[in-house]
Design a protein around this motif. Structure first.
Motif, PDB file in Angstrom:
ATOM      1  N   MET A 199      24.762 -18.024   7.979  1.00  0.00           N
ATOM      2  CA  MET A 199      24.317 -16.720   7.466  1.00  0.00           C
ATOM      3  C   MET A 199      24.470 -16.645   5.953  1.00  0.00           C
TER       4      MET A 199
ATOM      5  N   LYS B 248      21.727 -18.911   4.340  1.00  0.00           N
ATOM      6  CA  LYS B 248      20.371 -18.371   4.438  1.00  0.00           C
ATOM      7  C   LYS B 248      20.180 -17.128   3.577  1.00  0.00           C
ATOM      8  N   ASP B 249      21.223 -16.300   3.468  1.00  0.00           N
ATOM      9  CA  ASP B 249      21.124 -15.112   2.619  1.00  0.00           C
ATOM     10  C   ASP B 249      20.853 -15.479   1.172  1.00  0.00           C
TER      11      ASP B 249
ATOM     12  N   THR C 127      14.883 -16.499  -5.843  1.00  0.00           N
ATOM     13  CA  THR C 127      16.193 -16.143  -5.278  1.00  0.00           C
ATOM     14  C   THR C 127      16.680 -14.766  -5.711  1.00  0.00           C
TER      15      THR C 127
END
Length: 506
Positions: A412, A415-416, A471
């Motif tokens: 998590m 991927k964040d 990003t």
């Protein structure tokens, strides 16, 4: 055995006595050869008893010594001289040399024809040859009857009985005993094993109370046969060669079975770590490999600079009776084996210096295998980061205290932070993740990063701008930089991005 000089002397029909060289009476005679040449050595092959009526023996002491020395150098077994015929007086120097070299000089009565010696030796040789043939036939017959259904250890026991000696098959490199043989071989005896560059050889060794023959085995796996006798004699070299060939067949069959098991086991292990096999099916297949109903664990090994050669480990696990599945997966050696098996010390001592080892937590349910694989990889990455030889997942040695230890949380996090960038690379076949890694590794140095990536500085500037846009992180902000770097380390740990070591060492 062939006949000896002593046995010829003990034959009353040959009417011979010793003139000199008493200490050499146990020399074996391969043939008896009548010759009156001054130098017969060109026609000798070793082990012959030379018989002469004296024409060949010089009269001077100096020439007699030269003549005798030639016979000794040719590995002849002795010299028989016809009594009262044409031989000159034997000099003291001649007899002294015979005594010194333990080379028997015999005196044979005139009425004994040399053909009597030849027949006696020939008959002994024929009897020995016949015995060799019978013994060899028994060995091959035993192999034929047992090779398809008996274990290597059972076959060896039967061969022991036929030969009358103890037989041991030894790994030539590591000097450990193969199969489940009796482990009563002394370290002293193993110490005699020496590597030999010859592809096939026989070496005889004598200890205080034993005779040992060390014979190379003709097989794809480097192995040595030790034949040990406490009875004062060993089989003839001809028999030893046949015996080594038979052992080679046994070793090759075992290696064929072992390689088949390894391939099947490797496929099963890959399917288990990737979650492509049901627990019920895995349980049945693991039982075939001796791993059923056991608490298991996964060991992961890798070396950045040295290719991991695991053939020796595969053999060692097999030879020591440790059930396992073993394979190379994405450049990492994976081993599934019972928990608490004592293999880590062996791995540490036998593996290259750069090898790092990660060990998972226990696998008490088969549906935990995929997670255990990630734990082993996680521990391996921690070992590489901290420069430790071995790390257990249960230890408090994460790659960073800021990276979650749980795989789900780590995914998590990654991927964040990096999910959009990874998607962009996949869709556009670009290298922005690699560029980000190298740029941060070189502390945002434009020159060093561009050189390492082999691109122009302006290309690097463009890529960094795209990274910031995709990003949403600024690469001049220390908190943003920290999050990106931790996310990259997490992605490496999870094997979700390649190792960019090549890019940073150019």
């Amino acid at each position: 055995m062939t006949i000896t000089i002593r046995e010829l002397l003990n034959n009353p029909h040959l009417k011979s006595s010793v003139i000199a060289g008493n200490d050499g009476l146990d020399r074996e005679v391969t043939w008896a050869h009548a010759c009156e040449l001054s130098d017969p050595t060109h026609w000798l092959t070793g082990g012959e008893l030379i018989m002469t009526n004296g024409f060949a023996i010089p009269s001077s002491e100096e020439e007699q010594i030269v003549y005798l020395q030639k016979l000794i150098d040719s590995n002849a077994s002795g010299l028989a001289i016809g009594k009262g015929l044409h031989a000159p007086k034997l000099s003291d120097g001649f007899k002294s040399l015979a005594d010194q070299k333990a080379f028997p000089i015999l005196n044979t009565d005139y009425d004994v024809p040399w053909i009597a010696f030849s027949k006696t030796v020939a008959n002994a040789y024929v009897n020995q040859e016949h015995a060799q043939v019978i013994l060899t036939m028994r060995l091959y017959d035993k192999l034929r009857k047992t090779i398809n259904h008996d274990s290597p250890n059972q076959i060896l026991r039967r061969l022991n009985e036929i030969i009358g000696c103890k037989l041991y098959i030894i790994d030539a490199k590591n000097k450990w005993i193969l199969f489940e043989q009796e482990k009563d071989l002394n370290i002293e005896e193993l110490a005699y094993i020496k590597s030999n560059e010859l592809p096939y050889y026989i070496k005889h060794i004598k200890t205080k109370d034993k005779l040992i023959a060390q014979v190379s085995i003709p097989s794809s796996r480097p192995t040595i046969l030790l034949v040990i006798s406490n009875a004062g004699s060993l089989p003839d070299n001809v028999v030893l060669r046949h015996l080594a060939t038979i052992i080679g067949i046994i070793v090759e069959k075992d290696m064929t079975i072992l390689e088949k098991q390894r391939r099947i086991g490797a496929e099963l292990l890959i399917r288990m770590v990737e979650g492509n096999v049901t627990d019920e099916a895995a349980s049945i297949l693991l039982n075939d490999h001796g791993l059923g109903k056991k608490t298991l664990q996964i060991v992961a090994c890798s070396g950045r600079e040295e290719k991991f050669n695991y053939e020796w480990l595969h053999y060692w696990l097999h030879d020591t009776g440790i059930p396992n599945l073993i394979t190379l997966h994405q450049g990492i050696l994976l081993i599934l084996l019972p928990e608490k098996c004592n293999i880590l010390s062996k791995l540490q001592t036998e593996s290259p210096n750069q090898t790092r080892i990660g060990v998972s937590d226990s696998i008490n349910r088969l549906n935990r295998t995929s997670k255990a694989y990630q734990e082993a990889i996680w521990a391996l990455q921690s070992a590489e980061t901290h420069g430790r030889k071995v790390v257990f997942y249960s230890e408090s040695f994460p790659v960073s205290p800021f990276i979650p230890r749980d795989r789900t949380d780590a995914e998590m996090l990654m991927k964040d932070v990096l999910g959009d960038l990874l998607d962009y690379d996949r869709q556009n076949n670009s290298e922005l993740v690699k560029t980000l890694y190298v740029y941060l590794y070189y502390n945002r140095s434009w020159k060093a990063s561009a050189k390492s990536l082999n691109i122009h500085k302006q290309t690097l500037v463009y890529r960094v701008n795209r990274i910031e846009v995709i990003t949403g992180y600024r690469l001049n902000n220390i908190s943003h930089i920290s999050e990106l770097w931790m996310a990259l380390q997490t992605a490496l740990m999870l094997k979700m991005i390649p190792d960019f070591a090549e890019a940073i060492t150019m």
